[in-house]
Design an enzyme around this catalytic site. Structure first.
Site, PDB file in Angstrom:
ATOM      1  N   PHE A  15     -46.574 -11.343  72.158  1.00  0.00           N
ATOM      2  CA  PHE A  15     -46.809  -9.917  72.376  1.00  0.00           C
ATOM      3  C   PHE A  15     -45.458  -9.202  72.301  1.00  0.00           C
ATOM      4  O   PHE A  15     -44.490  -9.658  72.913  1.00  0.00           O
ATOM      5  CB  PHE A  15     -47.440  -9.749  73.756  1.00  0.00           C
ATOM      6  CG  PHE A  15     -48.079  -8.421  73.980  1.00  0.00           C
ATOM      7  CD1 PHE A  15     -49.264  -8.094  73.345  1.00  0.00           C
ATOM      8  CD2 PHE A  15     -47.519  -7.504  74.853  1.00  0.00           C
ATOM      9  CE1 PHE A  15     -49.881  -6.866  73.566  1.00  0.00           C
ATOM     10  CE2 PHE A  15     -48.128  -6.276  75.076  1.00  0.00           C
ATOM     11  CZ  PHE A  15     -49.308  -5.953  74.434  1.00  0.00           C
TER      12      PHE A  15
ATOM     13  N   ASP B 295     -47.253 -17.019  79.038  1.00  0.00           N
ATOM     14  CA  ASP B 295     -47.940 -15.765  79.314  1.00  0.00           C
ATOM     15  C   ASP B 295     -49.443 -16.014  79.157  1.00  0.00           C
ATOM     16  O   ASP B 295     -49.914 -16.358  78.069  1.00  0.00           O
ATOM     17  CB  ASP B 295     -47.458 -14.670  78.348  1.00  0.00           C
ATOM     18  CG  ASP B 295     -47.960 -13.290  78.765  1.00  0.00           C
ATOM     19  OD1 ASP B 295     -49.091 -13.204  79.301  1.00  0.00           O
ATOM     20  OD2 ASP B 295     -47.224 -12.306  78.554  1.00  0.00           O
TER      21      ASP B 295
ATOM     22  N   TYR C 251     -56.034  -6.990  84.128  1.00  0.00           N
ATOM     23  CA  TYR C 251     -56.945  -5.924  83.665  1.00  0.00           C
ATOM     24  C   TYR C 251     -57.698  -6.285  82.396  1.00  0.00           C
ATOM     25  O   TYR C 251     -58.491  -5.487  81.914  1.00  0.00           O
ATOM     26  CB  TYR C 251     -56.190  -4.597  83.475  1.00  0.00           C
ATOM     27  CG  TYR C 251     -54.958  -4.650  82.603  1.00  0.00           C
ATOM     28  CD1 TYR C 251     -55.059  -4.681  81.219  1.00  0.00           C
ATOM     29  CD2 TYR C 251     -53.684  -4.668  83.164  1.00  0.00           C
ATOM     30  CE1 TYR C 251     -53.925  -4.733  80.427  1.00  0.00           C
ATOM     31  CE2 TYR C 251     -52.550  -4.717  82.377  1.00  0.00           C
ATOM     32  CZ  TYR C 251     -52.672  -4.750  81.010  1.00  0.00           C
ATOM     33  OH  TYR C 251     -51.548  -4.809  80.237  1.00  0.00           O
ATOM     34  N   LYS C 252     -57.442  -7.478  81.842  1.00  0.00           N
ATOM     35  CA  LYS C 252     -58.150  -7.870  80.620  1.00  0.00           C
ATOM     36  C   LYS C 252     -59.434  -8.604  81.015  1.00  0.00           C
ATOM     37  O   LYS C 252     -60.336  -7.995  81.578  1.00  0.00           O
ATOM     38  CB  LYS C 252     -57.211  -8.685  79.743  1.00  0.00           C
ATOM     39  CG  LYS C 252     -56.050  -7.809  79.243  1.00  0.00           C
ATOM     40  CD  LYS C 252     -54.992  -8.517  78.465  1.00  0.00           C
ATOM     41  CE  LYS C 252     -53.950  -7.507  77.990  1.00  0.00           C
ATOM     42  NZ  LYS C 252     -52.740  -8.122  77.473  1.00  0.00           N
TER      43      LYS C 252
ATOM     44  N   ARG D 133     -60.252  -6.933  66.089  1.00  0.00           N
ATOM     45  CA  ARG D 133     -60.429  -7.977  67.119  1.00  0.00           C
ATOM     46  C   ARG D 133     -61.758  -7.759  67.827  1.00  0.00           C
ATOM     47  O   ARG D 133     -62.038  -6.669  68.325  1.00  0.00           O
ATOM     48  CB  ARG D 133     -59.310  -7.899  68.170  1.00  0.00           C
ATOM     49  CG  ARG D 133     -57.938  -8.246  67.655  1.00  0.00           C
ATOM     50  CD  ARG D 133     -56.975  -8.465  68.811  1.00  0.00           C
ATOM     51  NE  ARG D 133     -57.003  -7.379  69.799  1.00  0.00           N
ATOM     52  CZ  ARG D 133     -56.331  -7.398  70.939  1.00  0.00           C
ATOM     53  NH1 ARG D 133     -55.595  -8.455  71.266  1.00  0.00           N
ATOM     54  NH2 ARG D 133     -56.379  -6.383  71.776  1.00  0.00           N
TER      55      ARG D 133
HETATM   56  C1  LIG Z   1     -51.548  -7.395  77.570  1.00  0.00           C
HETATM   57  C2  LIG Z   1     -50.304  -8.202  77.493  1.00  0.00           C
HETATM   58  C3  LIG Z   1     -49.133  -7.746  78.096  1.00  0.00           C
HETATM   59  C4  LIG Z   1     -49.103  -6.389  78.772  1.00  0.00           C
HETATM   60  O1  LIG Z   1     -48.059  -6.247  79.635  1.00  0.00           O
HETATM   61  P1  LIG Z   1     -48.021  -5.001  80.613  1.00  0.00           P
HETATM   62  O2  LIG Z   1     -46.750  -5.129  81.309  1.00  0.00           O
HETATM   63  O3  LIG Z   1     -49.224  -5.094  81.498  1.00  0.00           O
HETATM   64  O4  LIG Z   1     -48.136  -3.764  79.787  1.00  0.00           O
HETATM   65  C5  LIG Z   1     -48.004  -8.552  78.032  1.00  0.00           C
HETATM   66  N1  LIG Z   1     -48.047  -9.747  77.390  1.00  0.00           N
HETATM   67  C6  LIG Z   1     -49.165 -10.196  76.789  1.00  0.00           C
HETATM   68  C7  LIG Z   1     -49.166 -11.516  76.114  1.00  0.00           C
HETATM   69  C8  LIG Z   1     -50.323  -9.436  76.816  1.00  0.00           C
HETATM   70  O5  LIG Z   1     -51.422  -9.861  76.213  1.00  0.00           O
END
Ligand SMILES: *Cc1c(COP(=O)(O)O)cnc(C)c1O
Length: 427
Positions: free
Chosen positions: A129, A208, A233-234, A387
Site C-alpha cells: 500500500f 500489514d 474499518y475494512k 475490485r
Molecule cells: C487500508 C490500508 C492502510 C490505511 O492506513 P490508514 O492509516 O488507516 O489510512 C494502510 N495499509 C494497508 C495495507 C491498507 O490496506
C-alpha cells in the site's frame, strides 16, 4: 471447487445452504437495489453498533463524564486488542488498539530498525500500500538516508514469487515488511515461509494485515511473526477511520524503543513524572488519549466476527470468490476482462480484481446508473482494476450473481461510454 450453473436459481440455492446467512441481518442494509462489494475498504454498519454507540455517548460520556474512564474505558485499547488477538493468532497482551495503521507502521518500523543499527536494507514489494511505502521512505529520511528500501517486483502484476523474496533478503536486511494480502491483486503471502526466510537472515518481520483481518485466518504466533499492524474499518466493520491495531511479539516488547514518547506510553501516565519512563509491556506503543468513541464502535463489530468464527468466514469467502470467478469466466472474460487476482484461492485474500481497459468508466457506470438499474459499488484501483470485495459476513451469492450480470450489461451495452474518465477525490 465446482459450480454447476450460472442460473440465478443456483445462487438462491447456495444462499439457502449458507450457514452464516443470518449474519446479514446484523447489518443495516436499507437499499435492496444496492449491491455493496466494497467491504474491503469500508465495512458495513452493524445494527448493534447503533445502539451501542447511543449508549456510549448518552450514558458513558453524557452521564458518567470523566468517571467513565475508570469504569472500563481506559482498558479498551488492550481489551479490544485481546479480542482481535483471537482473530489473528496472537496472545491477549500482544495486541493494542491505537492510532491509525500508518502511524502504527511508523512506530513499529522505526523501532525495528533500531534493533539492528548496522543493517541498512529494508525489503518490501511493489504491491504494498503506498502509505506503507511512504512511511518507510519517511523513516529512512528521518534516520539520515543511510537505509535503503528494496522493493521486490512482480513479473505478472498478480503475484510475487517466493524466489524473488528469497533473493532480496540478505545479511544486510534489518526489516522485511509486506502487506499480507495485497490491496490491488489480493495476492496473499505465505506468512510462515517469508517470516522464516527473514529470521534465517537475522531480520525482523512487520506484516500489514489490513486486507486480511476479519476475512482470512492469520496465525501470528504460529508463524513467529515479530510485528504487525492492521485496520479495523475494512472487513472488521469498525466504522470510517476507526482506530487501528498493532502487534508486538511478547519477547520483543521491552526490547523495542518506542519512537513517540507520549504520556500514555509511560509506565505510570498519571504520576505526571517530568521524565519519560516507558511501560515495559505493549503499552509503550501507545501515544496519547485514545479516540474513545471511534474505538467503542469497533467492539460490537469484532464481537460479530468472533461469534461467526474466522475459519467459517474464510470458507465462505473462498467459496463466494470462486463462484464470482466462475461467473466472470463465462460472462466477462469474453468481453475483454482479465482476472487480476491469483486463480488459486490459497494465494488469494477476500477480494477479486477484474481488469479491463475501460475499468474506470465501467466502475463509474456501476455506481452511478440511475434506477431502475441495480447499483453496484465495487471500487477502482489504477490503472484498470475493478475490485470486488467479498465480505462473507453479509455478501450473498445472489448479490454476486446480480453484480456480475450487471457488469456484463454495462460492458455489453456500452453503458460506460456515457461516463467520463474524470477522477474524483476518494475512489
Ligand atoms: C487500508 C490500508 C492502510 C490505511 O492506513 P490508514 O492509516 O488507516 O489510512 C494502510 N495499509 C494497508 C495495507 C491498507 O490496506
Amino acid at each position: 471447487m465446482h459450480f454447476q450453473s450460472a442460473d440465478i436459481n443456483f445462487a438462491i440455492e447456495l444462499d439457502a445452504h449458507d450457514e452464516l446467512a443470518s449474519y446479514r441481518d446484523e447489518f443495516q442494509i436499507s437499499d435492496p437495489n444496492l449491491i455493496y462489494l466494497d467491504g474491503n475498504s469500508l465495512g458495513r454498519l452493524p445494527k448493534r453498533t447503533v445502539e451501542y454507540m447511543g449508549n456510549a455517548i448518552e450514558r458513558g460520556w453524557g452521564e458518567r463524564l470523566i468517571r467513565v474512564w475508570n469504569e472500563g474505558w481506559i482498558d479498551t485499547p488492550s481489551e479490544l486488542g485481546a479480542k482481535i488477538a483471537k482473530l489473528v493468532g496472537a496472545q491477549a497482551d500482544e495486541i493494542l488498539v491505537t492510532d491509525s495503521t500508518s502511524v502504527n507502521l511508523f512506530k513499529l518500523g522505526l523501532a525495528a530498525l533500531r534493533v539492528h543499527p548496522k543493517r541498512l536494507k529494508i525489503v518490501s514489494d511493489v504491491f504494498n500500500f503506498p502509505s506503507d511505502l511512504y512511511i518507510l521512505q519517511g523513516i529512512i529520511d528521518l534516520l539520515g538516508n543511510e537505509h535503503r528500501l528494496e522493493l521486490v517486483h512482480s513479473t505478472d502484476g498478480i503475484i510475487i514469487s517466493s524466489d524473488a523474496v528469497k533473493d532480496a533478503i540478505d545479511e544486510d536486511t534489518c526489516l522485511v515488511t509486506f502487506s499480507h494480502v495485497a490491496f490491488k491483486s489480493a495476492f496473499m503471502y505465505d506468512m510462515a515461509y517469508v517470516t522464516e526466510l527473514a529470521h534465517d537472515a537475522g531480520a525482523l518481520t512487520l506484516w500489514d494485515l489490513s486486507h486480511s483481518v476479519g476475512a482470512v485466518p492469520v496465525d501470528l504466533n504460529g508463524c513467529e511473526v515479530d510485528l504487525a499492524v492492521g485496520c479495523t474499518y475494512k472487513y472488521l466493520n469498525g466504522g470510517p477511520g476507526s482506530p487501528a491495531f498493532l502487534y508486538v511479539k511478547r519477547d520483543l516488547q521491552d526490547r523495542l524503543i518506542p519512537p513517540i514518547w507520549g504520556w500514555f506510553a509511560a509506565q505510570a501516565p498519571f504520576a505526571f513524572d517530568l521524565n519519560f519512563n516507558p511501560a515495559t509491556d505493549i503499552s509503550r506503543f501507545k501515544v496519547g488519549t485514545p479516540a474513545m468513541l471511534s474505538m467503542k464502535a469497533v467492539e460490537p463489530a469484532v464481537g460479530l466476527h468472533l461469534s461467526a468464527g474466522i475459519d467459517r468466514l474464510r470458507e465462505k469467502s473462498v467459496q463466494q470468490s470462486e463462484y464470482l470467478i466462475f461467473l466472470a469466466e463465462q460472462w466477462l472474460l469474453p468481453l475483454g476482462f482479465s482476472l487480476g487476482s491469483p486463480r488459486d484461492p490459497a494465494m488469494r485474500g477476500s477480494h477479486v480484481s477484474l481488469r479491463h481497459p475501460e475499468g474506470f468508466r465501467i466502475n463509474k457506470a456501476l455506481i452511478e446508473s440511475p434506477p431502475p438499474a441495480i447499483r453496484v459499488i465495487p471500487d477502482f484501483r489504477e490503472p484498470d482494476n475493478i475490485r470486488l470485495g467479498i465480505a462473507p459476513m453479509y455478501t450473498t451469492y445472489v448479490e454476486i450473481h446480480q453484480a456480475l450480470s450487471r457488469i456484463r450489461t454495462v460492458v455489453d451495452k456500452k453503458i460506460y461510454e456515457m461516463y467520463s474518465t474524470q477522477r474524483s477525490g476518494v475512489t
